[in-house]
Each structure stands twice: as C-alpha cells, then as structure tokens.
Design a protein around this motif. Structure first.
Motif, mmCIF file in Angstrom:
data_model
loop_
_atom_site.group_PDB
_atom_site.id
_atom_site.type_symbol
_atom_site.label_atom_id
_atom_site.label_comp_id
_atom_site.label_asym_id
_atom_site.label_seq_id
_atom_site.Cartn_x
_atom_site.Cartn_y
_atom_site.Cartn_z
ATOM 1 N N UNK A 108 0.826 -1.199 0.000
ATOM 2 C CA UNK A 108 0.000 0.000 0.000
ATOM 3 C C UNK A 108 0.869 1.262 0.000
ATOM 4 N N UNK A 109 0.208 2.400 -0.053
ATOM 5 C CA UNK A 109 0.821 3.699 0.220
ATOM 6 C C UNK A 109 0.134 4.286 1.442
ATOM 7 N N UNK A 110 0.911 4.959 2.277
ATOM 8 C CA UNK A 110 0.357 5.622 3.453
ATOM 9 C C UNK A 110 0.495 7.132 3.284
ATOM 10 N N UNK A 111 -0.563 7.851 3.616
ATOM 11 C CA UNK A 111 -0.586 9.311 3.563
ATOM 12 C C UNK A 111 -0.476 9.836 4.992
ATOM 13 N N UNK A 112 0.443 10.753 5.211
ATOM 14 C CA UNK A 112 0.595 11.405 6.513
ATOM 15 C C UNK A 112 0.014 12.807 6.395
ATOM 16 N N UNK A 113 -0.994 13.087 7.186
ATOM 17 C CA UNK A 113 -1.718 14.350 7.052
ATOM 18 C C UNK A 113 -0.905 15.522 7.616
ATOM 19 N N UNK A 114 -0.846 16.611 6.846
ATOM 20 C CA UNK A 114 -0.168 17.810 7.308
ATOM 21 C C UNK A 114 -1.104 18.794 7.973
ATOM 22 N N UNK A 115 -2.399 18.634 7.707
ATOM 23 C CA UNK A 115 -3.409 19.487 8.322
ATOM 24 C C UNK A 115 -4.688 18.692 8.485
ATOM 25 N N UNK A 116 -5.575 19.192 9.330
ATOM 26 C CA UNK A 116 -6.872 18.537 9.492
ATOM 27 C C UNK A 116 -7.624 18.548 8.162
ATOM 28 N N UNK A 117 -8.447 17.527 7.953
ATOM 29 C CA UNK A 117 -9.236 17.457 6.726
ATOM 30 C C UNK A 117 -10.624 16.950 7.085
ATOM 31 N N UNK A 118 -11.620 17.735 6.700
ATOM 32 C CA UNK A 118 -12.989 17.446 7.089
ATOM 33 C C UNK A 118 -13.911 17.590 5.892
ATOM 34 N N UNK A 119 -14.915 16.695 5.798
ATOM 35 C CA UNK A 119 -15.930 16.798 4.763
ATOM 36 C C UNK A 119 -16.959 17.849 5.135
ATOM 37 N N UNK A 120 -18.037 17.938 4.343
ATOM 38 C CA UNK A 120 -18.385 17.058 3.227
ATOM 39 C C UNK A 120 -17.751 17.515 1.919
ATOM 40 N N UNK A 121 -18.039 16.768 0.863
ATOM 41 C CA UNK A 121 -17.635 17.107 -0.517
ATOM 42 C C UNK A 121 -16.130 17.193 -0.692
ATOM 43 N N UNK A 122 -15.375 16.418 0.096
ATOM 44 C CA UNK A 122 -13.916 16.372 -0.072
ATOM 45 C C UNK A 122 -13.572 15.640 -1.367
ATOM 46 N N UNK A 123 -12.599 16.165 -2.093
ATOM 47 C CA UNK A 123 -12.168 15.580 -3.356
ATOM 48 C C UNK A 123 -10.676 15.266 -3.315
ATOM 49 N N UNK A 124 -10.212 14.615 -4.382
ATOM 50 C CA UNK A 124 -8.823 14.175 -4.428
ATOM 51 C C UNK A 124 -7.863 15.340 -4.196
ATOM 52 N N UNK A 125 -8.117 16.481 -4.836
ATOM 53 C CA UNK A 125 -7.186 17.608 -4.688
ATOM 54 C C UNK A 125 -7.178 18.165 -3.266
ATOM 55 N N UNK A 126 -8.291 18.016 -2.542
ATOM 56 C CA UNK A 126 -8.301 18.426 -1.134
ATOM 57 C C UNK A 126 -7.384 17.526 -0.310
#
Length: 260
Positions: A108-126
């Motif tokens: 797999x690949x693991x993503x390490x978040x640099x900032x909080x991320x909240x929906x709704x309507x979140x997309x790939x570029x977000x």
C-alpha cells in the motif's frame, strides 16, 4: 438492527479473540440481524476499549478499494477501520507472528496528514493539499472471526486491520505521480505479487477523499499527523513465522521485514 447490549457483546467477542489469538464465530451468524451501521458501532466500541487500555488512534485504514473485492463482498464502496499506535512497525522490524491469528500482507501507500481534513464534498485535490508526506507501507491484515465472513464481520473486526509497516523513501505528494507507483512483493526471495497504485480506485487519494466524507457523516475528521493507509494494490500474501518479506517500490525505495 442490534440493541446496545448486543453491540457491546459483539465488541467483547472481538476483544477476546484478539487477546486469546483464537477466532470467534462470525458475528453475522451470532447476530443475524446485524447491519452495516451495527458493524461500525461495534468497531467503535472495540476501539474505545482498546483506547481505555492505553492505545492511541494513530490514523485510519481503507479496505475494499478494488471493484473485484467489492463485488466479492457484495459492497458498492470501500470500508474503513482504525490504526492504533501499538500496531505500527518500521522498516527492518522483526515481528512476532504469534501476535496475529492468520496474518496476510498487502502492498500500500500511506498518507501522513499535514493538516486537518474534514468533509463534506472532499475531493482528491483536497486530500493532496492536506497531505504532508506519502510513504510506502505494508498492511498486515488479520481475521478475529471465523471464515467465510460477511462484510459486517469484516467491518466490526476493524476492517481486518492487523498492523502497518512503513519504510522506503518519504515523499511530498506532488514529488511524483502517485497514481503510477509500482511495487513488487517478495516472500523468501520469490516475487509473489506486483501492482501499481492506480489500481486503488484510479488514484490512491480517491479512497481517502471517500473516507473523509464518511467520517464527516459520523461527526469525525482526519487530524494533522494521522496516517492513512490508502488501500492495497496487490492481492494479500499469507505470512508465517520464519518468512522474510521484501517490498520494492523502485524510486520510492523498499521495505524489509521478517517474522519470527
């Protein structure tokens, strides 16, 4: 739907199986009226108990990211579980195989978040904007219930998460086209699987966008510093004590781990 008492009993069975390293009967058979919502609530109760015992939520995992696996599970979307900090290993680790019941391993690949991320309507570029690093990872999956399993069994069982191993080259999300990260997975010197990350819903960040929107629906979000397993782009490989694993991600380096 199950009662609160039945959900608590089901979570207790998963905890017991994890503690004793012995699978329990499928929850879908013990509780035949269990639905998807029940399964996620059972997962919540399991996680709450593990956190009370000292574990910490380090992130999330996404499963069923391939259409073939969704069809096999009679699902139309992925599923998700938690990553706890006591199930994190680094490249070069020697892992005790007895920690698991019947472990298998995925690339797999693991993503390490640099900032909080909240929906709704979140997309790939977000997701790409909020990600600080992407790193190669291996997921150890494990079953705490007997097989064959319904999708509700898998979800209640923390989406079959066992552990995560990270290693290789840490990159920023725009350093390479992460749709086309390729990898081979070798066991004891023999290549068992190979794949490319575009197999994960067309883009590894697509599953994370899905996850963020699902978490929003239950009042949650991804937090800065959390790690997210984006989904496997190879079939799982059985592992046991004595096995030596090498995953080669080409320009992104490699991960080596052994089981004792």
């Amino acid at each position: 739907m199950l009662t609160d008492e039945q959900r608590a009993e089901a979570a207790g069975q998963i905890l017991r199986a994890e503690r004793e390293r012995k699978p329990v009967r499928q929850l879908s058979q013990t509780f035949p009226h269990m639905e998807i919502e029940d399964a996620y609530k059972i997962q919540d109760l399991w996680a709450e108990e593990r956190i009370r015992a000292g574990a910490r939520v380090a992130g999330h995992k996404i499963g069923l990211t391939s259409r073939a696996m969704q069809m096999a599970s009679k699902m139309t979307e992925p599923d998700y579980g938690r990553i706890l900090d006591d199930a994190l290993f680094n490249d070069g680790a020697q892992i005790d195989a007895s920690l698991f019941i019947k472990p298998r391993l995925e690339v797999e690949l693991a993503f390490v978040m640099g900032s909080d991320l909240e929906g709704p309507a979140t997309r790939i570029y977000d997701v790409m904007r909020a990600t600080e690093f992407v790193v190669p990872a291996l997921e150890i999956i494990d079953y705490r219930t007997e097989v064959p399993r319904a999708i509700t069994d898998t979800i209640a069982d923390n989406a079959a998460f066992g552990a995560i191993v990270v290693g290789g080259r840490t990159i920023r999300p725009m350093d390479v086209d992460i749709r086309w990260v390729g990898a081979t997975l070798s066991k004891n010197g023999i290549i068992e699987e190979s794949g490319v990350s575009a197999a994960i819903m067309g883009h590894p960040a697509a599953g994370i966008a899905w996850l963020v929107n699902k978490l929003h629906a239950v009042g949650s979000k991804l937090l800065a510093g959390q790690i997210v397993l984006a989904g496997s782009f190879t079939r799982p490989v059985d592992i046991a004590a004595g096995d030596v694993i090498h995953a080669d991600y080409g320009p992104l380096g490699a991960i080596g781990v052994s089981f004792r």
